[in-house]
Write a protein that holds these residues in place. Structure first.
Motif, PDB file in Angstrom:
ATOM      1  N   PRO A 143       0.794  -1.228   0.000  1.00 38.56           N
ATOM      2  CA  PRO A 143       0.000   0.000   0.000  1.00 38.56           C
ATOM      3  C   PRO A 143       0.826   1.277   0.000  1.00 38.56           C
ATOM      4  CG  PRO A 143      -0.055  -1.058   2.149  1.00 38.56           C
ATOM      5  CD  PRO A 143       0.610  -2.014   1.216  1.00 38.56           C
ATOM      6  N   ASP A 144       2.056   1.228   0.508  1.00 35.56           N
ATOM      7  CA  ASP A 144       2.872   2.442   0.548  1.00 35.56           C
ATOM      8  C   ASP A 144       4.259   2.147  -0.012  1.00 35.56           C
ATOM      9  OD1 ASP A 144       3.990   4.868   0.953  1.00 35.56           O
ATOM     10  OD2 ASP A 144       4.099   4.723   3.137  1.00 35.56           O
ATOM     11  N   ASN A 145       4.470   2.573  -1.252  1.00 32.31           N
ATOM     12  CA  ASN A 145       5.798   2.422  -1.851  1.00 32.31           C
ATOM     13  C   ASN A 145       6.283   3.763  -2.393  1.00 32.31           C
ATOM     14  OD1 ASN A 145       4.096   2.729  -4.012  1.00 32.31           O
ATOM     15  ND2 ASN A 145       4.576   0.764  -4.982  1.00 32.31           N
ATOM     16  N   SER A 146       5.784   4.843  -1.777  1.00 36.51           N
ATOM     17  CA  SER A 146       6.074   6.187  -2.278  1.00 36.51           C
ATOM     18  C   SER A 146       7.540   6.570  -2.141  1.00 36.51           C
ATOM     19  CB  SER A 146       5.203   7.215  -1.549  1.00 36.51           C
ATOM     20  OG  SER A 146       5.414   7.145  -0.147  1.00 36.51           O
ATOM     21  N   ASP A 147       8.283   5.836  -1.303  1.00 35.74           N
ATOM     22  CA  ASP A 147       9.694   6.174  -1.118  1.00 35.74           C
ATOM     23  C   ASP A 147      10.585   5.563  -2.197  1.00 35.74           C
ATOM     24  OD1 ASP A 147       9.048   3.647  -0.128  1.00 35.74           O
ATOM     25  OD2 ASP A 147      10.791   3.612   1.205  1.00 35.74           O
ATOM     26  N   LEU A 148      10.006   4.737  -3.082  1.00 37.96           N
ATOM     27  CA  LEU A 148      10.797   4.104  -4.134  1.00 37.96           C
ATOM     28  C   LEU A 148      10.973   5.047  -5.324  1.00 37.96           C
ATOM     29  CD1 LEU A 148       9.257   0.503  -4.135  1.00 37.96           C
ATOM     30  CD2 LEU A 148      11.216   1.376  -2.839  1.00 37.96           C
ATOM     31  N   GLU A 149      12.009   4.797  -6.114  1.00 38.38           N
ATOM     32  CA  GLU A 149      12.265   5.600  -7.303  1.00 38.38           C
ATOM     33  C   GLU A 149      11.224   5.287  -8.387  1.00 38.38           C
ATOM     34  OE1 GLU A 149      14.569   7.936  -7.651  1.00 38.38           O
ATOM     35  OE2 GLU A 149      15.262   7.622  -5.592  1.00 38.38           O
ATOM     36  N   LYS A 150      11.015   6.240  -9.279  1.00 39.36           N
ATOM     37  CA  LYS A 150       9.982   6.089 -10.296  1.00 39.36           C
ATOM     38  C   LYS A 150      10.477   5.307 -11.512  1.00 39.36           C
ATOM     39  CE  LYS A 150       7.146  10.170  -9.338  1.00 39.36           C
ATOM     40  NZ  LYS A 150       6.547  11.392  -9.928  1.00 39.36           N
ATOM     41  N   ALA A 151       9.607   4.417 -11.987  1.00 46.66           N
ATOM     42  CA  ALA A 151       9.807   3.728 -13.259  1.00 46.66           C
ATOM     43  C   ALA A 151       8.507   3.850 -14.052  1.00 46.66           C
ATOM     44  CB  ALA A 151      10.188   2.272 -13.034  1.00 46.66           C
ATOM     45  N   TYR A 152       8.512   3.340 -15.270  1.00 51.60           N
ATOM     46  CA  TYR A 152       7.383   3.573 -16.183  1.00 51.60           C
ATOM     47  C   TYR A 152       7.101   2.298 -16.961  1.00 51.60           C
ATOM     48  CZ  TYR A 152       5.194   5.617 -20.462  1.00 51.60           C
ATOM     49  OH  TYR A 152       4.391   5.918 -21.533  1.00 51.60           O
ATOM     50  N   ILE A 153       5.810   1.908 -17.014  1.00 49.65           N
ATOM     51  CA  ILE A 153       5.406   0.776 -17.842  1.00 49.65           C
ATOM     52  C   ILE A 153       4.189   1.182 -18.665  1.00 49.65           C
ATOM     53  CG2 ILE A 153       3.924  -0.253 -16.048  1.00 49.65           C
ATOM     54  CD1 ILE A 153       4.784  -3.010 -17.180  1.00 49.65           C
ATOM     55  N   ARG A 154       4.188   0.752 -19.917  1.00 46.39           N
ATOM     56  CA  ARG A 154       3.080   1.082 -20.822  1.00 46.39           C
ATOM     57  C   ARG A 154       2.544  -0.205 -21.446  1.00 46.39           C
ATOM     58  NH1 ARG A 154       5.714   4.329 -24.067  1.00 46.39           N
ATOM     59  NH2 ARG A 154       5.901   2.834 -25.774  1.00 46.39           N
ATOM     60  N   LEU A 155       1.230  -0.389 -21.358  1.00 43.91           N
ATOM     61  CA  LEU A 155       0.558  -1.522 -21.980  1.00 43.91           C
ATOM     62  C   LEU A 155       0.199  -1.125 -23.406  1.00 43.91           C
ATOM     63  CD1 LEU A 155      -1.821  -2.543 -19.028  1.00 43.91           C
ATOM     64  CD2 LEU A 155       0.601  -3.105 -19.386  1.00 43.91           C
ATOM     65  N   GLU A 156       0.742  -1.838 -24.363  1.00 38.91           N
ATOM     66  CA  GLU A 156       0.767  -1.387 -25.756  1.00 38.91           C
ATOM     67  C   GLU A 156      -0.372  -1.955 -26.600  1.00 38.91           C
ATOM     68  OE1 GLU A 156       3.641   1.049 -28.047  1.00 38.91           O
ATOM     69  OE2 GLU A 156       3.088   0.714 -25.972  1.00 38.91           O
ATOM     70  N   ASP A 157      -0.835  -1.129 -27.575  1.00 38.51           N
ATOM     71  CA  ASP A 157      -1.731  -1.555 -28.658  1.00 38.51           C
ATOM     72  C   ASP A 157      -3.071  -2.084 -28.168  1.00 38.51           C
ATOM     73  OD1 ASP A 157       0.149  -0.825 -30.537  1.00 38.51           O
ATOM     74  OD2 ASP A 157       0.974  -2.838 -30.765  1.00 38.51           O
ATOM     75  N   ILE A 158      -3.693  -1.380 -27.248  1.00 39.41           N
ATOM     76  CA  ILE A 158      -5.023  -1.757 -26.775  1.00 39.41           C
ATOM     77  C   ILE A 158      -6.051  -1.139 -27.713  1.00 39.41           C
ATOM     78  CG2 ILE A 158      -6.656  -1.518 -24.867  1.00 39.41           C
ATOM     79  CD1 ILE A 158      -4.230  -1.620 -22.991  1.00 39.41           C
ATOM     80  N   VAL A 159      -6.897  -1.974 -28.313  1.00 37.18           N
ATOM     81  CA  VAL A 159      -7.772  -1.494 -29.383  1.00 37.18           C
ATOM     82  C   VAL A 159      -9.069  -2.293 -29.402  1.00 37.18           C
ATOM     83  CG1 VAL A 159      -6.681  -3.030 -31.084  1.00 37.18           C
ATOM     84  CG2 VAL A 159      -7.878  -0.967 -31.868  1.00 37.18           C
ATOM     85  N   ALA A 160     -10.152  -1.614 -29.729  1.00 35.65           N
ATOM     86  CA  ALA A 160     -11.469  -2.257 -29.838  1.00 35.65           C
ATOM     87  C   ALA A 160     -11.605  -2.868 -31.227  1.00 35.65           C
ATOM     88  CB  ALA A 160     -12.578  -1.244 -29.570  1.00 35.65           C
ATOM     89  N   ASP A 161     -11.059  -4.068 -31.380  1.00 35.33           N
ATOM     90  CA  ASP A 161     -11.005  -4.713 -32.695  1.00 35.33           C
ATOM     91  C   ASP A 161     -12.053  -5.810 -32.855  1.00 35.33           C
ATOM     92  OD1 ASP A 161     -10.023  -6.661 -31.027  1.00 35.33           O
ATOM     93  OD2 ASP A 161      -8.135  -6.963 -32.099  1.00 35.33           O
ATOM     94  N   TYR A 162     -13.057  -5.804 -31.990  1.00 35.66           N
ATOM     95  CA  TYR A 162     -14.099  -6.839 -31.996  1.00 35.66           C
ATOM     96  C   TYR A 162     -13.513  -8.241 -31.822  1.00 35.66           C
ATOM     97  CZ  TYR A 162     -17.736  -3.504 -33.257  1.00 35.66           C
ATOM     98  OH  TYR A 162     -18.627  -2.453 -33.247  1.00 35.66           O
ATOM     99  N   GLY A 163     -12.331  -8.311 -31.237  1.00 31.48           N
ATOM    100  CA  GLY A 163     -11.712  -9.604 -30.985  1.00 31.48           C
ATOM    101  C   GLY A 163     -11.122 -10.260 -32.210  1.00 31.48           C
TER     102      GLY A 163
END
Length: 430
Positions: free
Chosen positions: A158-178
């Motif tokens: 619940p509390d990890n505010s003291d850690l350094e920042k990193a970045y993750i991006r979930l790619e290519d999310i699209v409404a393609d009707y499956g």
């Protein structure tokens, strides 16, 4: 035939309008006016809802309101065994041992505000599920939504505010009707489960969303602000779910394709796409319009496949505040850069020097890169979320519960564990 439609934003303002009902393709089309001058499209949704596998006998219709599925508040809660009463200018939703008040004069605390159709209060399905502790399972082939009791994952960090920042991006999310096999109804449920995992570990993730799906070969185009059906309602529900659990929208092109290529396959704004400056600007603005029409953030942008030209970069800087890529003229590779142009203002570039995470084996490689990289180098990466869907399972359990399990040896759990051990947390960067 004329039908009176009433809608109240935040239960503060009641406006009545008269609209013409048009029957087309088994839907009734309406226009609802809220507290702004423009209206919201409202379409009757011919479908059904079950609760713990029991069909609900709703006498009132369901509606898509700007693509989101709205249900009759009092009737559906009553059918599920709860109760709704109106007291002191508030709707009091009584469910099991608790209650939730929707204030009629103050902010109502909902993700989307109630609307009134023929004087009947309607609630967004996501809000109903959130209040009652339910999960929604969409079956778009049969125009059906199944509601189950759902236990949220317990917060582990619940509390990890003291850690350094990193970045993750979930790619290519699209409404393609499956059609791509990844974002089917089942895949979207697993994506929601992944968001639950990130939230339980207090990790922020970014969502590279393609606003407009296009598949020229199969003559498929999908605009979420224009095509109202159960698949798109489930997709928007999923985006809302992700955002409410810490996800941040990054507009990933407009169609992420050019010519005869399919969305998420082709490029769009690169040197081989042959778009004029006006066409580039039009596509970027249309992507932004779709995001804003759906109520999502619209200030972050990512070029499809990082393919761009000098002109497309300059236009993107005009329209967006943040661009998710390496600054083209950076002095050092891997730094977050904030640049200023008298014509285009301030733009922040967020790179992903750790690259693409494509397998469990690559997790340790990325951790090693973090440990050996200079302190000033940004710790950013991206991943296609569906490569870890095999690690996520949903099962029905006794008493009407639906239970999610996420294999601790999955890519995302392993990554979060290892990056935390290294002293970092995935954070908001825009």
């Amino acid at each position: 035939m004329y039908t009176g439609i009433l809608m109240k934003r935040g239960l503060k303002l009641l406006i009545s309008v008269i609209v013409i009902t048009a029957i087309a393709m088994s839907f009734s089309n309406f226009l609802i006016l809220g507290d702004k001058s423009e209206g919201e499209p409202v379409v009757q949704a011919l479908g059904s809802i079950t609760f713990c596998d029991r069909p609900l006998s709703l006498t009132r219709p369901l509606y898509f309101v700007s693509g989101r599925l709205f249900v009759p508040l009092i009737e559906i809660v009553t059918e599920m065994g709860g109760k709704v009463v109106f007291e002191d200018e508030s709707y009091i939703l009584k469910w099991q041992t608790g209650s939730f008040a929707i204030d009629a004069t103050e902010e109502d605390g909902l993700y989307r505000q109630l609307c009134y159709i023929n004087d009947i209060p309607y609630i967004y399905l996501y809000d109903l599920a959130n209040i009652c502790g339910l999960c929604a399972v969409f079956d778009s082939d049969n125009n059906k939504v199944s509601l189950y009791r759902y236990k949220q994952l317990k917060a582990y960090a619940p509390d990890n505010s003291d850690l350094e920042k990193a970045y993750i991006r979930l790619e290519d999310i699209v409404a393609d009707y499956g059609t791509g096999g990844n974002f089917t109804d089942e895949g979207l449920e697993k994506l929601r489960g992944m968001a639950d995992y990130f939230a339980s570990r207090n990790q922020v993730f970014h969502i590279a969303w393609i606003p407009y799906f296009k598949d020229p070969e199969n003559r498929i185009e999908n605009d979420l602000t224009d095509n109202f059906d159960f698949y798109n309602a489930g997709f928007i529900y999923t985006l809302d779910y992700l955002v409410s659990r810490g996800g941040r929208i990054v507009i990933h092109g407009y169609t992420h394709q050019y010519g005869d290529t399919k969305s998420a396959i082709g490029t769009e704004f690169g040197p081989n796409d042959h778009l004029t400056p006006d066409e580039i600007r039009s596509r970027m603005k249309e992507a932004k319009r779709i995001a804003e029409a759906l109520g999502f953030e619209s200030n972050s942008f990512e070029f499809p496949h990082y393919s761009f030209t000098k002109t497309s970069v300059e236009i993107a800087e005009e329209i967006f505040d943040t661009i998710a890529m390496q600054y083209p003229y950076a002095g050092k590779y891997g730094k977050v850069e904030t640049v200023y142009s008298p014509l285009r203002g301030i733009t922040t570039y967020i790179p992903t020097p750790l690259g693409y995470l494509d397998s469990l084996d690559r997790v340790e490689d990325m951790i090693n890169s973090i440990n050996t990289s200079p302190a000033w180098e940004f710790k950013g990466l991206f991943i296609h979320p569906y490569i870890d869907f095999k690690s996520i399972e949903f099962q029905d359990a006794p008493a009407g519960f639906r239970v999610m399990s996420y294999d601790i040896n999955g890519i995302i759990p392993r990554l979060v564990e290892r990056i935390t051990d290294t002293g970092y947390r995935f954070s908001q960067m825009d």
